[in-house]
Scaffold this motif. Structure first.
Motif, PDB file in Angstrom:
ATOM      1  N   LEU A 133       0.744  -1.306  -0.181  1.00  0.00           N
ATOM      2  CA  LEU A 133       0.026   0.092   0.021  1.00  0.00           C
ATOM      3  C   LEU A 133       0.882   1.514  -0.025  1.00  0.00           C
ATOM      4  O   LEU A 133       0.380   2.188  -0.486  1.00  0.00           O
ATOM      5  CB  LEU A 133      -1.076  -0.135   1.323  1.00  0.00           C
ATOM      6  CG  LEU A 133      -2.195  -0.765   1.177  1.00  0.00           C
ATOM      7  CD1 LEU A 133      -2.825  -1.156   2.487  1.00  0.00           C
ATOM      8  CD2 LEU A 133      -3.075  -0.467   0.019  1.00  0.00           C
ATOM      9  N   VAL A 134       2.047   1.199   0.493  1.00  0.00           N
ATOM     10  CA  VAL A 134       2.723   2.476   0.779  1.00  0.00           C
ATOM     11  C   VAL A 134       3.415   2.836  -0.711  1.00  0.00           C
ATOM     12  O   VAL A 134       3.538   4.164  -1.027  1.00  0.00           O
ATOM     13  CB  VAL A 134       3.911   2.192   1.534  1.00  0.00           C
ATOM     14  CG1 VAL A 134       3.699   2.080   3.063  1.00  0.00           C
ATOM     15  CG2 VAL A 134       4.956   1.034   1.211  1.00  0.00           C
ATOM     16  N   GLN A 135       3.458   1.866  -1.680  1.00  0.00           N
ATOM     17  CA  GLN A 135       3.698   2.196  -2.985  1.00  0.00           C
ATOM     18  C   GLN A 135       2.538   2.930  -3.885  1.00  0.00           C
ATOM     19  O   GLN A 135       2.830   3.510  -4.742  1.00  0.00           O
ATOM     20  CB  GLN A 135       4.197   0.880  -3.693  1.00  0.00           C
ATOM     21  CG  GLN A 135       5.435   0.427  -3.019  1.00  0.00           C
ATOM     22  CD  GLN A 135       5.627  -1.048  -3.646  1.00  0.00           C
ATOM     23  OE1 GLN A 135       5.177  -1.335  -4.641  1.00  0.00           O
ATOM     24  NE2 GLN A 135       6.726  -1.732  -2.979  1.00  0.00           N
ATOM     25  N   THR A 136       1.179   2.706  -3.391  1.00  0.00           N
ATOM     26  CA  THR A 136       0.327   3.240  -4.101  1.00  0.00           C
ATOM     27  C   THR A 136      -0.517   4.232  -3.372  1.00  0.00           C
ATOM     28  O   THR A 136      -1.122   5.212  -3.944  1.00  0.00           O
ATOM     29  CB  THR A 136      -1.075   2.186  -4.315  1.00  0.00           C
ATOM     30  OG1 THR A 136      -1.295   1.910  -3.029  1.00  0.00           O
ATOM     31  CG2 THR A 136      -0.234   1.268  -5.112  1.00  0.00           C
ATOM     32  N   ILE A 137      -0.139   4.606  -1.968  1.00  0.00           N
ATOM     33  CA  ILE A 137      -0.472   5.683  -1.436  1.00  0.00           C
ATOM     34  C   ILE A 137       0.575   6.618  -1.052  1.00  0.00           C
ATOM     35  O   ILE A 137       1.126   6.225   0.452  1.00  0.00           O
ATOM     36  CB  ILE A 137      -1.538   5.257  -0.027  1.00  0.00           C
ATOM     37  CG1 ILE A 137      -2.514   4.323  -0.464  1.00  0.00           C
ATOM     38  CG2 ILE A 137      -1.920   6.561   0.535  1.00  0.00           C
ATOM     39  CD1 ILE A 137      -3.497   3.805   0.475  1.00  0.00           C
ATOM     40  N   PRO A 138       1.213   7.512  -1.762  1.00  0.00           N
ATOM     41  CA  PRO A 138       2.553   8.057  -1.278  1.00  0.00           C
ATOM     42  C   PRO A 138       2.150   9.286  -0.426  1.00  0.00           C
ATOM     43  O   PRO A 138       1.163   9.869  -0.363  1.00  0.00           O
ATOM     44  CB  PRO A 138       2.903   8.574  -2.509  1.00  0.00           C
ATOM     45  CG  PRO A 138       1.693   8.753  -3.671  1.00  0.00           C
ATOM     46  CD  PRO A 138       0.694   7.741  -3.185  1.00  0.00           C
ATOM     47  N   GLY A 139       3.092   9.396   0.330  1.00  0.00           N
ATOM     48  CA  GLY A 139       2.962  10.605   1.328  1.00  0.00           C
ATOM     49  C   GLY A 139       2.298  10.416   2.650  1.00  0.00           C
ATOM     50  O   GLY A 139       2.276  11.354   3.464  1.00  0.00           O
ATOM     51  N   ARG A 140       1.567   9.399   2.945  1.00  0.00           N
ATOM     52  CA  ARG A 140       1.076   9.167   4.300  1.00  0.00           C
ATOM     53  C   ARG A 140       1.081   7.584   4.430  1.00  0.00           C
ATOM     54  O   ARG A 140       1.241   6.730   3.422  1.00  0.00           O
ATOM     55  CB  ARG A 140      -0.152   9.638   4.259  1.00  0.00           C
ATOM     56  CG  ARG A 140      -1.279   8.977   3.308  1.00  0.00           C
ATOM     57  CD  ARG A 140      -2.767   9.687   3.331  1.00  0.00           C
ATOM     58  NE  ARG A 140      -3.889   8.838   2.525  1.00  0.00           N
ATOM     59  CZ  ARG A 140      -4.488   7.513   2.785  1.00  0.00           C
ATOM     60  NH1 ARG A 140      -4.040   7.043   3.696  1.00  0.00           N
ATOM     61  NH2 ARG A 140      -5.005   7.330   1.885  1.00  0.00           N
ATOM     62  N   ARG A 141       0.928   7.180   5.830  1.00  0.00           N
ATOM     63  CA  ARG A 141       0.647   5.780   6.196  1.00  0.00           C
ATOM     64  C   ARG A 141      -0.749   5.160   5.833  1.00  0.00           C
ATOM     65  O   ARG A 141      -1.512   6.028   5.969  1.00  0.00           O
ATOM     66  CB  ARG A 141       1.114   5.591   7.436  1.00  0.00           C
ATOM     67  CG  ARG A 141       0.799   4.083   8.006  1.00  0.00           C
ATOM     68  CD  ARG A 141       1.299   4.265   9.509  1.00  0.00           C
ATOM     69  NE  ARG A 141       1.172   2.960  10.008  1.00  0.00           N
ATOM     70  CZ  ARG A 141       2.162   1.910  10.392  1.00  0.00           C
ATOM     71  NH1 ARG A 141       3.237   2.267   9.771  1.00  0.00           N
ATOM     72  NH2 ARG A 141       2.303   0.880  10.697  1.00  0.00           N
ATOM     73  N   PRO A 142      -1.082   3.991   5.376  1.00  0.00           N
ATOM     74  CA  PRO A 142      -2.399   3.437   5.045  1.00  0.00           C
ATOM     75  C   PRO A 142      -3.088   3.397   6.341  1.00  0.00           C
ATOM     76  O   PRO A 142      -2.412   2.959   7.347  1.00  0.00           O
ATOM     77  CB  PRO A 142      -1.740   2.028   4.450  1.00  0.00           C
ATOM     78  CG  PRO A 142      -0.362   2.245   3.810  1.00  0.00           C
ATOM     79  CD  PRO A 142       0.111   3.282   4.767  1.00  0.00           C
ATOM     80  N   THR A 143      -4.402   3.869   6.258  1.00  0.00           N
ATOM     81  CA  THR A 143      -5.015   3.564   7.611  1.00  0.00           C
ATOM     82  C   THR A 143      -5.543   2.091   7.677  1.00  0.00           C
ATOM     83  O   THR A 143      -5.096   1.265   6.865  1.00  0.00           O
ATOM     84  CB  THR A 143      -6.353   4.352   6.992  1.00  0.00           C
ATOM     85  OG1 THR A 143      -7.104   3.592   6.158  1.00  0.00           O
ATOM     86  CG2 THR A 143      -6.074   5.792   6.994  1.00  0.00           C
ATOM     87  N   VAL A 144      -5.979   1.848   8.978  1.00  0.00           N
ATOM     88  CA  VAL A 144      -6.345   0.541   9.417  1.00  0.00           C
ATOM     89  C   VAL A 144      -7.568  -0.068   8.242  1.00  0.00           C
ATOM     90  O   VAL A 144      -7.534  -0.987   8.049  1.00  0.00           O
ATOM     91  CB  VAL A 144      -6.801   0.502  10.847  1.00  0.00           C
ATOM     92  CG1 VAL A 144      -7.379  -0.714  11.240  1.00  0.00           C
ATOM     93  CG2 VAL A 144      -5.857   1.004  11.741  1.00  0.00           C
ATOM     94  N   THR A 145      -8.444   0.851   7.942  1.00  0.00           N
ATOM     95  CA  THR A 145      -9.440   0.301   7.098  1.00  0.00           C
ATOM     96  C   THR A 145      -9.020   0.046   5.670  1.00  0.00           C
ATOM     97  O   THR A 145      -9.435  -0.889   5.222  1.00  0.00           O
ATOM     98  CB  THR A 145     -10.608   1.737   6.889  1.00  0.00           C
ATOM     99  OG1 THR A 145     -11.130   2.140   8.233  1.00  0.00           O
ATOM    100  CG2 THR A 145     -11.598   1.112   6.154  1.00  0.00           C
ATOM    101  N   GLU A 146      -7.840   1.025   5.335  1.00  0.00           N
ATOM    102  CA  GLU A 146      -7.505   0.348   3.888  1.00  0.00           C
ATOM    103  C   GLU A 146      -6.705  -0.800   3.972  1.00  0.00           C
ATOM    104  O   GLU A 146      -6.672  -1.560   3.254  1.00  0.00           O
ATOM    105  CB  GLU A 146      -6.530   1.582   3.417  1.00  0.00           C
ATOM    106  CG  GLU A 146      -7.081   2.996   3.129  1.00  0.00           C
ATOM    107  CD  GLU A 146      -5.987   4.010   2.816  1.00  0.00           C
ATOM    108  OE1 GLU A 146      -6.692   5.080   2.375  1.00  0.00           O
ATOM    109  OE2 GLU A 146      -5.073   4.088   3.551  1.00  0.00           O
TER     110      GLU A 146
END
Length: 281
Positions: A133-146
């Motif tokens: 997920l960190v590769q697809t959501i740059p700039g922040r940490r993935p949430t628990v829901t994600e």
């Protein structure tokens, strides 16, 4: 000495040798130098595959050399246990065997805290989801829901996995807490046994027994243990002798101990040794 034939055309990886004939010959050989030599050649032929499996576990707190050694041990077990008569390719048997050996190594030697297998599995799934997920959501940490949606887990399972991410290592109690400027360390945040809890239990246990005592006895106990008065002061207050007060106190304490047990009335049992100091029943 026969040489293990190597061919890569029937295998999904370039470093996977075609050793079907060698394994068939190995299973037919009796124990002896020839069988040992063929076994060693098979292990050496498959070592690149074992190292490839070990590389999947890099960055988890173990150095590469130790990972390769554990993978090689798993490979040896796979070679010894593989039965070509079952019709399965060696690689399909060896990869799970090597992977399991590496996972056992982490479970038995790397975890500082004992973590149930279910929690370890959740940790691995959450860790893999975070990595993707960190590769697809740059700039922040993935949430628990994600993470839960991606890994097909419940949010509670994700939280459990996230908590287990730090279980490989433990902080020293002398470790200074982040942001602390006055030497405030982890040990300063830990609680200590509170004797007040035992006092609450004792008081609640003795209340019913106190209600059964005569009013004068209850008054003497109150003045002695809650009013902090000495036996002499109580005697002067009630107009009786100090010796009479002492006998009444001893009798009351004996009655309470008999009704609620020694533990609930342990404090009054020492009345004779502290006649001139405040106390509690």
């Amino acid at each position: 000495m026969p040489v293990v034939p190597v061919s890569t055309k029937h295998h999904p990886h370039d470093d996977a040798p075609d050793t079907a004939a060698a394994f068939a010959r190995l299973s037919a050989l009796p124990d002896g130098p020839e069988r040992q030599a063929l076994r060693d050649e098979l292990v050496e032929s498959w070592l690149p595959m074992a190292r490839r499996v070990a590389s999947r576990f890099r960055g988890r707190g173990e150095n590469v050399e130790d990972l390769n050694q554990v993978a090689a041990l798993g490979l040896v077990k796979a070679v010894d246990r593989y039965d070509p008569a079952l019709g399965n390719a060696f690689e399909s048997y060896a990869v799970p065997t090597i992977t399991g050996e590496i996972k056992r190594h982490f479970r038995d030697h790397m975890w500082v805290l004992h973590v149930p297998r279910r929690v370890q599995d959740l940790r691995n799934r959450v860790r893999a989801a975070l990595k993707d997920l960190v590769q697809t959501i740059p700039g922040r940490r993935p949430t628990v829901t994600e993470i839960a949606e991606y890994a097909h887990l419940s949010e509670d399972e994700v939280r459990t996995g996230l908590e287990a991410l730090d279980c490989f290592a433990a902080l020293s109690l002398d470790a200074e807490l982040p942001g602390s400027e006055d030497g405030y360390d982890l040990a300063d945040t830990l609680g200590e046994p509170d004797a007040g809890f035992d006092l609450v239990i004792d008081r609640e246990a003795v209340k019913p027994a106190l209600r059964t005592l005569p009013e004068r006895d209850r008054t003497i106990l109150y003045l002695r243990f809650f009013g902090g008065m000495t036996q002499l002061g109580i005697a002067q207050e009630l107009g009786i002798s100090q010796m009479h007060v002492s006998r009444l106190l001893s009798g009351c304490c004996a009655t309470l101990r008999e009704q609620v047990g020694t533990d609930a009335a342990q404090a009054p049992s020492h009345e004779g040794g502290r006649a001139n100091t405040p106390g509690r029943p």
